[in-house]
Design an enzyme around this catalytic site. Structure first.
Site, mmCIF file in Angstrom:
data_model
loop_
_atom_site.group_PDB
_atom_site.id
_atom_site.type_symbol
_atom_site.label_atom_id
_atom_site.label_comp_id
_atom_site.label_asym_id
_atom_site.label_seq_id
_atom_site.Cartn_x
_atom_site.Cartn_y
_atom_site.Cartn_z
ATOM 1 N N HIS A 361 0.796 -1.223 0.000
ATOM 2 C CA HIS A 361 0.000 0.000 0.000
ATOM 3 C C HIS A 361 0.821 1.263 0.000
ATOM 4 C CE1 HIS A 361 -3.184 -2.866 0.335
ATOM 5 N NE2 HIS A 361 -3.855 -1.942 -0.301
ATOM 6 N N CYS A 673 -10.220 -1.239 -10.647
ATOM 7 C CA CYS A 673 -9.534 -0.183 -9.890
ATOM 8 C C CYS A 673 -8.161 -0.641 -9.399
ATOM 9 C CB CYS A 673 -10.389 0.295 -8.726
ATOM 10 S SG CYS A 673 -10.748 -0.987 -7.529
#
Ligand code: PEP
Ligand code: MG
Length: 753
Positions: A361, A673
């Site tokens: 992330h 996405c």
């Protein structure tokens, strides 16, 4: 055997420099195997030769002198075949070669095994004995196991520039990792460690030994006072027995042995935090191994005390520099979102982390911020990098340390070219993302940080396809309250209104930990993640849903997305909570409309339950990052298997194509996405498959838009048909590159190694 192995590895690992490591290695192995000789030959990648780097038993003058090609001698045979060789009478083997300087003729039996790390042959470990005998199976097994374990240690030493002295002059070195954020940068390395983490204290040579000892004393004094006042504060609330623990702490701090050892390390040339970390780690390791429950318990106490003292030492000489260099390349074992936030954006030109991978992330956020990033640099010698001048290549996953002027100017040219391309592409950013044959492809952005909501974006996109709500949660020190969340979400919704904003409910777990809500699991990506966490904590989810609904008042551009869905029940439960939130708000006088709710398709099980999900959800959004990880069973953060992680794997692509077809049949919009959508080649494939929208980091927009504006949709459909007929990720990538070449669009693809 296991014990001996472990001890040798530990000792080699703990050696201060390479010479000591090699010398320990051969001596310990000779002793453990009771042989006459143990030697190590290093494979020099530059000239494909093997060099005798260390020996015990052969003439020491031969070290560095004896070199042989990969097809020469028994050692060469081991290296070229990459398998062990066990001979009773070495001299009668046709490959035997005699090197006078080694004094080798006296040894008959020979056992050689290759040391291989990540498929790379690093060298050969050899034991020899004068008596004629074949080493037995156990010997062979021992040496093979030893070599397998030493691979990582040696690779590290090699990469640090210690080992291969000839090719890494003046500290120059190149390190390989995973390309995690495109772009290149030239700058200065700033090594940061999380505060009070004993495992990530860098080694530094002190300039003033006495000063280091003084500040160690002061830090210990402060911890003593802290413990005393904690004991005072608690004295009437806890039992005498528990209070006694504080006494134990005080005693440990005062223990001469521990303290003296730290001082000794400082005098040997280590700064106070490094010396403390070394000594505490050693004591903890020792205590954890002893066969006594009481002492094992003490390991945790020693570690805790060590951390406290370290925290005080770090207060003074903060790990974070007061002033960051103009062109900071942030380097750390694991870079957190918080650390990222500490460096002024205009000074941050690159990111390097030992852990993590291209879809970790922090990498995703770095990409969103347009910062070149390389992660998974497992062989990086963190302690020695601080202040080094570096070149970072985020396309190929390389870090060059002390690169030299030639390499630097080569990279400066490449950087200039990229800038020029960005400028050219900028001119068409306000034009529609329409193919030459008139197909409008909706492009959306992924957001999470406030900086993502830049005004110029709005006119260029069809909305926000993924707002990662966990990002703001990661930079606070507690769960943000309803009001705070409402404000945050309102900001997002307002910035992009009237365009839709797809807000994903909290997706923590996996590699996304909240500092105030740690989740410790053996298999975090298969564990408590996303909706599994929030459904177990309805109080957290309810606050979030209420805040989203409140924020959307009068704007009505909110859509809600559920992450990590595995079962339809999870969707039902989440919908029930959403309805409850709407009712509750109504009771409080806030009229909220039910937003559209989507399901993320990222757990493979959902591929087979699309119809049931379609009955509950208004739309689907494919999380190709996780879908790839779960379909291929490849941890998206593990650098060891990073080469296997590829969203262009034929299996992933055919799953994607199938998803697009089925959703169309079910009359549910579907978008992507994950990172695949932001890759120009991936984007064309997804367009060809029929996805309705592609959501990506804002910095990926220009290249994707440029590709879409130049390639007709019919050609993209053809590309899908051709690609789906291929059998391996490599073949797919090769084919994509060829087609981009034919279209003269190669410049849009990120350079690959
Ligand atoms: C994905 O998995 O593709 C995705 C978009 O979600 P994240 O990367 O946040 O897990
Ligand atoms: Mg995901």
């Amino acid at each position: 055997m296991l014990d001996v192995l472990r001890r040798i590895i530990q000792e080699v690992n703990g050696a201060r420099n390479l010479d000591a490591a090699l010398s320990t290695m051969v001596r310990r192995i000779r002793k453990a195997m009771r042989t006459d000789v143990c030697s190590f030959y290093l494979a020099d990648p530059d000239d494909d030769r093997l060099v005798l780097m260390e020996t015990i038993g052969l003439c020491s003058q031969a070290v560095g002198q004896v070199t042989l090609s990969r097809n020469e001698g028994l050692v060469g045979l081991v290296a070229s075949r990459e398998e062990p060789l066990n001979l009773e009478d070495a001299q009668s083997h046709p490959y035997f070669r005699y090197f006078e300087s080694t004094g080798e003729e006296r040894y008959s039996s020979f056992l050689g095994v290759p040391i291989i790390h990540q498929r790379r042959m690093l060298g050969v470990l050899v034991v020899q004995q004068s008596v004629k005998r074949r080493f037995d199976e156990e010997d062979e097994a021992f040496l093979v196991t030893m070599a397998a374990q030493l691979g990582g240690v040696l690779a590290h030493s090699l990469a640090t520039g210690n080992l291969n002295r000839r090719s890494l002059n003046d500290g120059q070195a190149v390190f390989k990792g995973v390309a995690a954020g495109p772009g290149m940068a030239i700058g200065e390395a700033v090594v940061i460690a999380p505060p009070a983490d004993l495992d990530s204290v860098p080694d530094l040579i002190p300039t003033d030994v006495e000063y280091e000892i003084t500040r160690l004393n002061e830090a210990i004094g402060r911890v003593r006072r802290e413990i005393r006042s904690a004991a005072d504060r608690l004295s009437n609330r806890i039992s005498a027995q528990e209070l006694a623990l504080f006494e134990v702490y005080q005693q440990m701090l005062g223990e001469a042995a521990l303290y003296q050892e730290v001082v000794k390390r400082i005098r040997e040339g280590q700064w106070a935090p490094g010396a403390l970390a070394d000594v505490v780690r050693r004591h903890v390791q020792y205590l954890e191994r002893v066969d006594d429950d009481y002492l094992r318990e003490r390991a945790a106490d020693v570690r805790d005390l060590g951390r406290r003292v370290l925290a005080h030492l770090q207060e003074e000489t903060s790990q974070t520099p007061a002033v960051y260099p103009q062109r900071t390349v942030l380097v750390g074992d694991e870079i957190s979102v918080t650390m990222l936030g500490e460096v002024p954006r205009e000074k941050l030109v690159g990111l390097v982390s030992v852990r993590g991978s291209s879809t970790s992330h922090v990498a995703i956020i770095a990409r969103a911020m347009g910062i070149p990033t390389v992660s998974g640099m497992v062989d990086l010698p963190l302690p020695r990098l601080n202040g080094a001048s570096v070149v970072l290549d985020g396309h190929r996953g390389r870090l060059f340390v002390w690169p030299g002027s030639e390499l630097e100017s080569y990279y400066q040219n490449l950087i200039d070219e990229e800038l020029a391309l960005a400028e050219v592409l900028e001119h068409e950013q306000d034009l529609p993302s329409r193919t030459p044959d008139g197909h409008d492809m909706a492009l959306m952005v992924n957001t999470g940080l406030t900086v993502d909501a830049v005004a110029s974006l709005k006119s260029r996109i069809s909305g926000v396809g993924l707002y990662r709500t966990e990002v703001p949660f990661m930079i606070t020190e507690r769960f943000p309250g309803e009001q705070e969340q409402t404000r945050l979400y309102r900001e997002q919704l307002e910035s992009f209104a009237p365009l839709p904003v797809v807000m994903r409910t909290l997706d923590i777990g996996g590699d996304k930990d909240l500092p105030y809500f740690p989740i410790e699991e053996a298999n975090p990506f298969l564990g408590w993640r996303g909706i599994r966490v929030t459904l177990d904590h309805p109080e957290v989810l309810m606050v979030q849903l209420r805040a989203m609904l409140r924020a959307s008042q009068g704007l009505d551009n909110l859509q809600v997305l559920l992450p990590m869905v595995t079962n339809v029940d999870e969707v039902d439960d989440a919908l029930r909570l959403l309805d409850r939130a709407i009712i509750e708000l109504g009771e409080e006088g806030v009229v909220a409309r039910r937003p559209k709710v989507g399901v993320m398709i990222e757990v493979p099980a959902t591929l087979y339950q699309l119809e049931a999900l379609a009955q509950r959800a208004d739309f689907f959004s494919v999380g190709s990052n996780d879908l790839t990880q779960y379909l291929l069973a490849v941890d998206r953060n593990n650098p060891r298997v990073a080469e296997l992680y590829d969203a262009c794997h034929p299996a992933v692509l055919s799953a994607m194509a199938r998803l697009a077809d089925e959703s169309r049949a079910l009359d549910r919009p579907i978008s992507v996405c994950g990172e695949l959508a932001g890759d120009p080649a991936g984007a064309l494939l997804l367009m060809g498959m029929g996805f309705e929208a592609l959501s990506m980091n804002a910095p990926s927009l220009p290249r994707v838009r440029a590709a879409i504006r130049r390639v007709p949709r019919s050609a993209a459909c053809e590309l899908v048909t051709q690609t789906l007929a291929l059998e391996s990720p490599k073949a797919v990538r090769r084919h994509l590159a060829t087609r981009f070449d034919e279209w003269q669009l190669t410049h849009l693809l990120p350079p690959r190694s």
